[in-house]
Scaffold this motif. Sequence first.
Motif, PDB file in Angstrom:
ATOM      1  N   ILE A  37       0.840  -1.198   0.000  1.00  0.00           N
ATOM      2  CA  ILE A  37       0.000   0.000   0.000  1.00  0.00           C
ATOM      3  C   ILE A  37       0.875   1.248   0.000  1.00  0.00           C
ATOM      4  O   ILE A  37       1.744   1.415   0.856  1.00  0.00           O
ATOM      5  N   ARG A  38       0.614   2.141  -0.957  1.00  0.00           N
ATOM      6  CA  ARG A  38       1.306   3.429  -0.980  1.00  0.00           C
ATOM      7  C   ARG A  38       0.493   4.489  -0.241  1.00  0.00           C
ATOM      8  O   ARG A  38       1.047   5.282   0.509  1.00  0.00           O
ATOM      9  N   GLU A  39      -0.839   4.518  -0.471  1.00  0.00           N
ATOM     10  CA  GLU A  39      -1.651   5.569   0.146  1.00  0.00           C
ATOM     11  C   GLU A  39      -3.123   5.162   0.136  1.00  0.00           C
ATOM     12  O   GLU A  39      -3.588   4.518  -0.805  1.00  0.00           O
ATOM     13  N   VAL A  40      -3.827   5.540   1.195  1.00  0.00           N
ATOM     14  CA  VAL A  40      -5.289   5.443   1.256  1.00  0.00           C
ATOM     15  C   VAL A  40      -5.825   6.869   1.261  1.00  0.00           C
ATOM     16  O   VAL A  40      -5.431   7.686   2.089  1.00  0.00           O
ATOM     17  N   ARG A  41      -6.719   7.192   0.345  1.00  0.00           N
ATOM     18  CA  ARG A  41      -7.235   8.559   0.272  1.00  0.00           C
ATOM     19  C   ARG A  41      -8.698   8.529  -0.167  1.00  0.00           C
ATOM     20  O   ARG A  41      -9.183   7.527  -0.712  1.00  0.00           O
ATOM     21  N   GLY A  42      -9.383   9.625   0.062  1.00  0.00           N
ATOM     22  CA  GLY A  42     -10.768   9.699  -0.355  1.00  0.00           C
ATOM     23  C   GLY A  42     -11.527  10.773   0.379  1.00  0.00           C
ATOM     24  O   GLY A  42     -10.960  11.585   1.125  1.00  0.00           O
ATOM     25  N   LEU A  43     -12.828  10.769   0.178  1.00  0.00           N
ATOM     26  CA  LEU A  43     -13.732  11.718   0.819  1.00  0.00           C
ATOM     27  C   LEU A  43     -15.071  11.007   0.977  1.00  0.00           C
ATOM     28  O   LEU A  43     -15.665  10.566  -0.014  1.00  0.00           O
ATOM     29  N   GLY A  44     -15.528  10.864   2.217  1.00  0.00           N
ATOM     30  CA  GLY A  44     -16.747  10.105   2.455  1.00  0.00           C
ATOM     31  C   GLY A  44     -16.550   8.656   2.046  1.00  0.00           C
ATOM     32  O   GLY A  44     -15.519   8.046   2.346  1.00  0.00           O
ATOM     33  N   LEU A  45     -17.534   8.112   1.334  1.00  0.00           N
ATOM     34  CA  LEU A  45     -17.450   6.729   0.861  1.00  0.00           C
ATOM     35  C   LEU A  45     -17.007   6.672  -0.603  1.00  0.00           C
ATOM     36  O   LEU A  45     -17.475   5.835  -1.386  1.00  0.00           O
ATOM     37  N   MET A  46     -16.115   7.555  -0.952  1.00  0.00           N
ATOM     38  CA  MET A  46     -15.423   7.533  -2.235  1.00  0.00           C
ATOM     39  C   MET A  46     -13.948   7.374  -1.897  1.00  0.00           C
ATOM     40  O   MET A  46     -13.257   8.338  -1.563  1.00  0.00           O
ATOM     41  N   ILE A  47     -13.464   6.125  -1.946  1.00  0.00           N
ATOM     42  CA  ILE A  47     -12.168   5.777  -1.360  1.00  0.00           C
ATOM     43  C   ILE A  47     -11.296   5.073  -2.385  1.00  0.00           C
ATOM     44  O   ILE A  47     -11.757   4.186  -3.109  1.00  0.00           O
ATOM     45  N   GLY A  48     -10.030   5.457  -2.423  1.00  0.00           N
ATOM     46  CA  GLY A  48      -9.062   4.799  -3.287  1.00  0.00           C
ATOM     47  C   GLY A  48      -7.862   4.346  -2.483  1.00  0.00           C
ATOM     48  O   GLY A  48      -7.388   5.064  -1.608  1.00  0.00           O
ATOM     49  N   VAL A  49      -7.400   3.142  -2.773  1.00  0.00           N
ATOM     50  CA  VAL A  49      -6.163   2.633  -2.173  1.00  0.00           C
ATOM     51  C   VAL A  49      -5.150   2.486  -3.296  1.00  0.00           C
ATOM     52  O   VAL A  49      -5.312   1.644  -4.188  1.00  0.00           O
ATOM     53  N   GLU A  50      -4.120   3.319  -3.261  1.00  0.00           N
ATOM     54  CA  GLU A  50      -3.074   3.245  -4.279  1.00  0.00           C
ATOM     55  C   GLU A  50      -2.032   2.222  -3.846  1.00  0.00           C
ATOM     56  O   GLU A  50      -1.489   2.299  -2.741  1.00  0.00           O
ATOM     57  N   LEU A  51      -1.768   1.294  -4.743  1.00  0.00           N
ATOM     58  CA  LEU A  51      -0.784   0.251  -4.483  1.00  0.00           C
ATOM     59  C   LEU A  51       0.544   0.587  -5.167  1.00  0.00           C
ATOM     60  O   LEU A  51       0.609   1.481  -6.015  1.00  0.00           O
ATOM     61  N   LYS A  52       1.562  -0.162  -4.827  1.00  0.00           N
ATOM     62  CA  LYS A  52       2.873   0.007  -5.450  1.00  0.00           C
ATOM     63  C   LYS A  52       3.039  -0.892  -6.661  1.00  0.00           C
ATOM     64  O   LYS A  52       4.119  -0.947  -7.254  1.00  0.00           O
ATOM     65  N   GLU A  53       1.981  -1.575  -7.020  1.00  0.00           N
ATOM     66  CA  GLU A  53       1.971  -2.454  -8.188  1.00  0.00           C
ATOM     67  C   GLU A  53       0.574  -2.461  -8.764  1.00  0.00           C
ATOM     68  O   GLU A  53      -0.351  -1.867  -8.196  1.00  0.00           O
ATOM     69  N   LYS A  54       0.388  -3.109  -9.902  1.00  0.00           N
ATOM     70  CA  LYS A  54      -0.908  -3.084 -10.588  1.00  0.00           C
ATOM     71  C   LYS A  54      -2.022  -3.632  -9.688  1.00  0.00           C
ATOM     72  O   LYS A  54      -1.850  -4.620  -8.984  1.00  0.00           O
ATOM     73  N   SER A  55      -3.163  -2.961  -9.746  1.00  0.00           N
ATOM     74  CA  SER A  55      -4.278  -3.328  -8.865  1.00  0.00           C
ATOM     75  C   SER A  55      -5.124  -4.477  -9.399  1.00  0.00           C
ATOM     76  O   SER A  55      -5.854  -5.121  -8.638  1.00  0.00           O
ATOM     77  N   ALA A  56      -5.045  -4.759 -10.695  1.00  0.00           N
ATOM     78  CA  ALA A  56      -5.960  -5.732 -11.310  1.00  0.00           C
ATOM     79  C   ALA A  56      -5.965  -7.099 -10.630  1.00  0.00           C
ATOM     80  O   ALA A  56      -7.052  -7.664 -10.387  1.00  0.00           O
ATOM     81  N   PRO A  57      -4.801  -7.697 -10.288  1.00  0.00           N
ATOM     82  CA  PRO A  57      -4.857  -9.023  -9.645  1.00  0.00           C
ATOM     83  C   PRO A  57      -5.581  -8.999  -8.303  1.00  0.00           C
ATOM     84  O   PRO A  57      -6.229  -9.987  -7.929  1.00  0.00           O
ATOM     85  N   TYR A  58      -5.502  -7.893  -7.595  1.00  0.00           N
ATOM     86  CA  TYR A  58      -6.154  -7.795  -6.289  1.00  0.00           C
ATOM     87  C   TYR A  58      -7.657  -7.578  -6.440  1.00  0.00           C
ATOM     88  O   TYR A  58      -8.450  -8.085  -5.639  1.00  0.00           O
ATOM     89  N   ILE A  59      -8.053  -6.835  -7.481  1.00  0.00           N
ATOM     90  CA  ILE A  59      -9.476  -6.663  -7.761  1.00  0.00           C
ATOM     91  C   ILE A  59     -10.109  -8.004  -8.128  1.00  0.00           C
ATOM     92  O   ILE A  59     -11.216  -8.340  -7.675  1.00  0.00           O
ATOM     93  N   THR A  60      -9.387  -8.804  -8.919  1.00  0.00           N
ATOM     94  CA  THR A  60      -9.875 -10.142  -9.276  1.00  0.00           C
ATOM     95  C   THR A  60      -9.968 -11.046  -8.052  1.00  0.00           C
ATOM     96  O   THR A  60     -10.959 -11.771  -7.865  1.00  0.00           O
ATOM     97  N   ALA A  61      -8.948 -10.984  -7.199  1.00  0.00           N
ATOM     98  CA  ALA A  61      -8.949 -11.822  -5.992  1.00  0.00           C
ATOM     99  C   ALA A  61     -10.055 -11.400  -5.034  1.00  0.00           C
ATOM    100  O   ALA A  61     -10.669 -12.241  -4.362  1.00  0.00           O
ATOM    101  N   LEU A  62     -10.320 -10.117  -4.956  1.00  0.00           N
ATOM    102  CA  LEU A  62     -11.417  -9.643  -4.110  1.00  0.00           C
ATOM    103  C   LEU A  62     -12.760 -10.168  -4.613  1.00  0.00           C
ATOM    104  O   LEU A  62     -13.626 -10.563  -3.821  1.00  0.00           O
ATOM    105  N   GLU A  63     -12.938 -10.199  -5.908  1.00  0.00           N
ATOM    106  CA  GLU A  63     -14.177 -10.750  -6.461  1.00  0.00           C
ATOM    107  C   GLU A  63     -14.333 -12.211  -6.061  1.00  0.00           C
ATOM    108  O   GLU A  63     -15.415 -12.638  -5.658  1.00  0.00           O
ATOM    109  N   ASP A  64     -13.252 -12.975  -6.159  1.00  0.00           N
ATOM    110  CA  ASP A  64     -13.300 -14.379  -5.740  1.00  0.00           C
ATOM    111  C   ASP A  64     -13.658 -14.502  -4.257  1.00  0.00           C
ATOM    112  O   ASP A  64     -14.294 -15.484  -3.841  1.00  0.00           O
ATOM    113  N   ALA A  65     -13.245 -13.490  -3.472  1.00  0.00           N
ATOM    114  CA  ALA A  65     -13.526 -13.491  -2.032  1.00  0.00           C
ATOM    115  C   ALA A  65     -14.894 -12.899  -1.684  1.00  0.00           C
ATOM    116  O   ALA A  65     -15.244 -12.780  -0.512  1.00  0.00           O
ATOM    117  N   GLY A  66     -15.668 -12.520  -2.713  1.00  0.00           N
ATOM    118  CA  GLY A  66     -17.011 -12.008  -2.469  1.00  0.00           C
ATOM    119  C   GLY A  66     -17.096 -10.512  -2.245  1.00  0.00           C
ATOM    120  O   GLY A  66     -18.044 -10.027  -1.625  1.00  0.00           O
TER     121      GLY A  66
END
Length: 419
Positions: free
Chosen positions: A325-354
């Motif tokens: 994790i490089r940074e967590v930022r946002g406003l209200g329930l509009m939140i982004g977590v910037e990673l130090k590597e591509k986010s796509a594999p984690y988005i896919t893994a999160l889907e598998d995790a529900g």
Amino acid sequence: MTQSRWLDAELRHDSGVFNKHGVVITRGQGATLWDERGKAYIDCVVGAGVANVGHAHPEVVKAIQEQAATLTVLAQTLPNDKRAEFLTELTRVLPTGLDRVFLCNSGTEAMEAARKFAITGTGRSRFVAAKRGFAGRSLGALAFTWEPKYREPFGDAVDNRHVDFITYGNAEELRAAVTDETAAVILEVVQGEGGVRPATLEFIQEARRVTQERGALLIIDEIQTGFGRTGKMFGVEHYGVIPDGMTLAKAMAGGVPVGAFAMTAAVADRMPAGGHGSTFGGNPLAMAAGLATLRVLKRENLADQAREKGAYMMEKLRAIQSPKIREVRGLGLMIGVELKEKSAPYITALEDAGVLTLAATPLVVRFLPPLVITHEQIDQVVAAFERVLRDVNPRAERQAELARAQGGAQGAAGDVQPG
């Protein structure tokens, strides 16, 4: 597992412009979606920020059902009771002075309307927009969209010769760009597609000052930040300024397609009659859904919920001990977590995790849950994210894929017999 016939049919007939997931979603309630096999997902996408009141909210459902049995479509030249009710309710929550509204069907349409109203409202034709900003995918809205990948396939058809792009947050560049030829400055107060980046107070206030000083309009894009998402009814309320216009869409009608450009009377009155239009804009079905949605947002204090739950979720996310994790930022329930590597594999893994999430730039995992999400569900989302950050090894997965590909190529080569 055999592929779903629904997925097969959609892949066979769809245009191909969307990167399809491998699941078929069939129903939703609140912050939960279910696929055709009954698997539940916590939805932190909600149609890219649409279902702020949650999926299938009973009051919105009832309003849609009753209106569908009454009247669904009507030209805007013919006044309508639901349209009048919706406009009255909407202008009550808009910033002071934005009491004129052009109704349409989407955020992109709202942006197209904003462009035309700005030109007629000022007699000027140049615009200032921000790098990393996203305004839509129609040819007109693409002129304000910075990311080259959205514009380049269409070449010179995307005419942004009249648009000056500035670095988001750079007040000095902003002051230099706004001239006596500028019709409007168009800004998001939180760049969504650009990585979930909130603007500074000073930048937005300077945008208001310099536009007023030089006779240009300030148009705030509230397509994703509006209707409670950021902890206020509209994101611009965090900044203490009142713009000349706002583009609205997404969450305004609880999931029914709708869009609007809200503006001052001075801007509206300079558009000639018939200068713009929308066949389905302001249709009674969307107006009934919008009216119910606005009432739910206010009665359930969903903006306040977004502020409190957003702070809670960001605190939990920031507590994750991960070197990825490089940074967590946002406003209200509009939140982004910037990673130090591509986010796509984690988005896919999160889907598998529900847990369903979406990207915002290649490095950012974006969380846009409905404002009705519970604290328990937030805890589940954060726990799932922590697990996938720990367990997913994109480099190892890529190496395994490469090895499999190379093995397949060698096997194919080994099958070839010399002639």
